[in-house]
Design an enzyme around this catalytic site. Structure first.
Site, mmCIF file in Angstrom:
data_model
loop_
_atom_site.group_PDB
_atom_site.id
_atom_site.type_symbol
_atom_site.label_atom_id
_atom_site.label_comp_id
_atom_site.label_asym_id
_atom_site.label_seq_id
_atom_site.Cartn_x
_atom_site.Cartn_y
_atom_site.Cartn_z
ATOM 1 N N ASP A 209 31.318 3.781 28.543
ATOM 2 C CA ASP A 209 30.731 4.246 29.817
ATOM 3 C C ASP A 209 29.309 3.687 29.944
ATOM 4 O O ASP A 209 28.779 3.112 29.003
ATOM 5 C CB ASP A 209 30.679 5.784 29.832
ATOM 6 C CG ASP A 209 29.905 6.316 28.624
ATOM 7 O OD1 ASP A 209 30.546 6.559 27.581
ATOM 8 O OD2 ASP A 209 28.659 6.435 28.693
ATOM 9 N N ASP A 211 26.690 5.721 30.545
ATOM 10 C CA ASP A 211 25.834 6.915 30.473
ATOM 11 C C ASP A 211 25.517 7.361 31.905
ATOM 12 O O ASP A 211 26.453 7.487 32.704
ATOM 13 C CB ASP A 211 24.593 6.636 29.616
ATOM 14 C CG ASP A 211 23.996 7.935 29.077
ATOM 15 O OD1 ASP A 211 24.784 8.819 28.690
ATOM 16 O OD2 ASP A 211 22.768 8.072 29.053
HETATM 17 N N1 LIG Z 1 27.016 8.206 27.196
HETATM 18 C C1 LIG Z 1 27.165 8.690 25.969
HETATM 19 N N2 LIG Z 1 26.186 9.426 25.401
HETATM 20 C C2 LIG Z 1 26.342 9.903 24.151
HETATM 21 N N3 LIG Z 1 27.440 9.723 23.414
HETATM 22 C C3 LIG Z 1 28.419 8.996 23.935
HETATM 23 N N4 LIG Z 1 29.617 8.624 23.424
HETATM 24 C C4 LIG Z 1 30.245 7.880 24.348
HETATM 25 N N5 LIG Z 1 29.489 7.760 25.464
HETATM 26 C C5 LIG Z 1 28.340 8.446 25.221
#
Ligand SMILES: Nc1ncnc2[nH]cnc12
Ligand SMILES: CSC[C@H]1O[C@H](OP(=O)(O)O)[C@H](O)[C@@H]1O
Length: 287
Positions: A209, A211
């Site tokens: 992703d 974030d």
């Molecule tokens: N955006 C994110 N922040 C923290 N841990 C994660 N693990 C996978 N995506 C994450």
């Protein structure tokens, strides 16, 4: 030494390893408490491996509940020589896109509620974390990821948050300014403890992703993370097969195998026998 035995710590979405031949789940007790689950032993392409699902089968433990010391002690106790850690990570930069693999080479540790060391009163040790991953192992992993058809980034800084909540937008933007490339919740103190246990460590970050820093992108949700990991499962399996097949048959010693030689400062006569006994696997050479 001379023979590889690879510890594989599986993160979110990775709770078993079908690829392992002659699989067997083994319960391992440690002086630090219980590891996340039993450990799965077996081999891939003739290379002995030991797999541990970081969150336990069924994902029962969150990042702050993990017994990081027990996990590293358990793999060391099983005779592992090197550790590959797989982690779901959020991307903090435009060019690391979901589906990519980042072979992390630096960390910023923002965790605060974890046991971060095997050492302490009665046996004090200070290992260097300047170069926190093993370059040799990371190179093998990166080449295997490339051979598996992944888009691979060789190097990147992983920012570890305590979680379990994802970051605020302000935090996400701040971490970008600090120069972090990916974000996760589990690689610290895992990498520190692996170094204390003299285990060369490489981290395969699977980008799931963006974030929440990115304009126009929905903030990260667990469902999207798991869906992305599922989409990458075949690549992950292929990576492991390429990795095992490409390892040289003889394992040359690594400088990381002996980091405690220069790290323990407590005089032999002042060492605490109880702590020394707990360190039988991690620092057995000194006990
Ligand atoms: N955006 C994110 N922040 C923290 N841990 C994660 N693990 C996978 N995506 C994450
Ligand atoms: C399921 S999303 C958040 C979760 O995923 C990552 O875990 P891991 O590093 O074990 O793959 C992240 O660190 C969080 O624990």
């Amino acid at each position: 030494m001379g023979t590889w035995k690879i510890g594989i710590i599986g993160g979110s979405g990775l709770y078993q390893l079908d690829r392992l031949e002659n699989q067997q789940w083994v319960d391992v007790a440690t002086p630090w408490g219980d590891p996340s689950d039993a450990l799965l032993t077996g081999s891939i392409a003739g290379v002995e491996c030991v797999f541990l699902p970081r969150h336990g089968r069924g994902h029962v433990l969150g990042p702050s509940q993990l017994n990081y010391r027990a996990n590293i002690d358990a793999v060391k106790r099983m005779g592992v020589t090197d550790v590959i850690s797989a982690s779901a990570v959020g991307s903090l930069c435009e060019d690391m896109t979901p589906g990519d693999i980042v072979v992390v080479d630096q960390f910023i540790d923002r965790t605060f509620a974890r046991n971060t060391s095997f050492f302490g009163e009665g046996l004090v040790a200070h290992v260097s974390m300047a170069d926190p991953v093993c370059p040799r192992l990371s190179l093998h992993v990166a080449e295997a990821a490339q051979a598996a058809g992944a888009n691979v980034h060789r190097g990147g800084t992983y920012l570890a948050i305590e979680g379990p909540q994802f970051s605020t937008r302000a935090e996400s933007l701040l971490y970008q300014q600090w120069g972090a490339h990916v974000i996760g919740m589990t690689a610290m103190p895992e990498a520190k403890l692996a170094r204390e246990a003299e285990l060369p460590y490489a981290l395969v970050g699977m980008v799931t992703d963006y974030d929440c820093w990115r304009q126009g992108e929905a903030p990260v949700e667990v469902e999207a993370v798991i869906a992305q990991l599922a989409a990458n499962a075949d690549k992950g399996r292929a990576l492991l097969s390429h990795f095992a097949a490409s390892l040289p048959s003889y394992r040359e010693p690594s400088p990381i195998d002996h980091v405690l030689d220069a790290a323990i400062v407590t005089e032999a006569a002042r060492r605490d026998p109880q702590l020394m006994a707990k360190l039988d696997a991690v620092a057995g050479r000194f006990c």
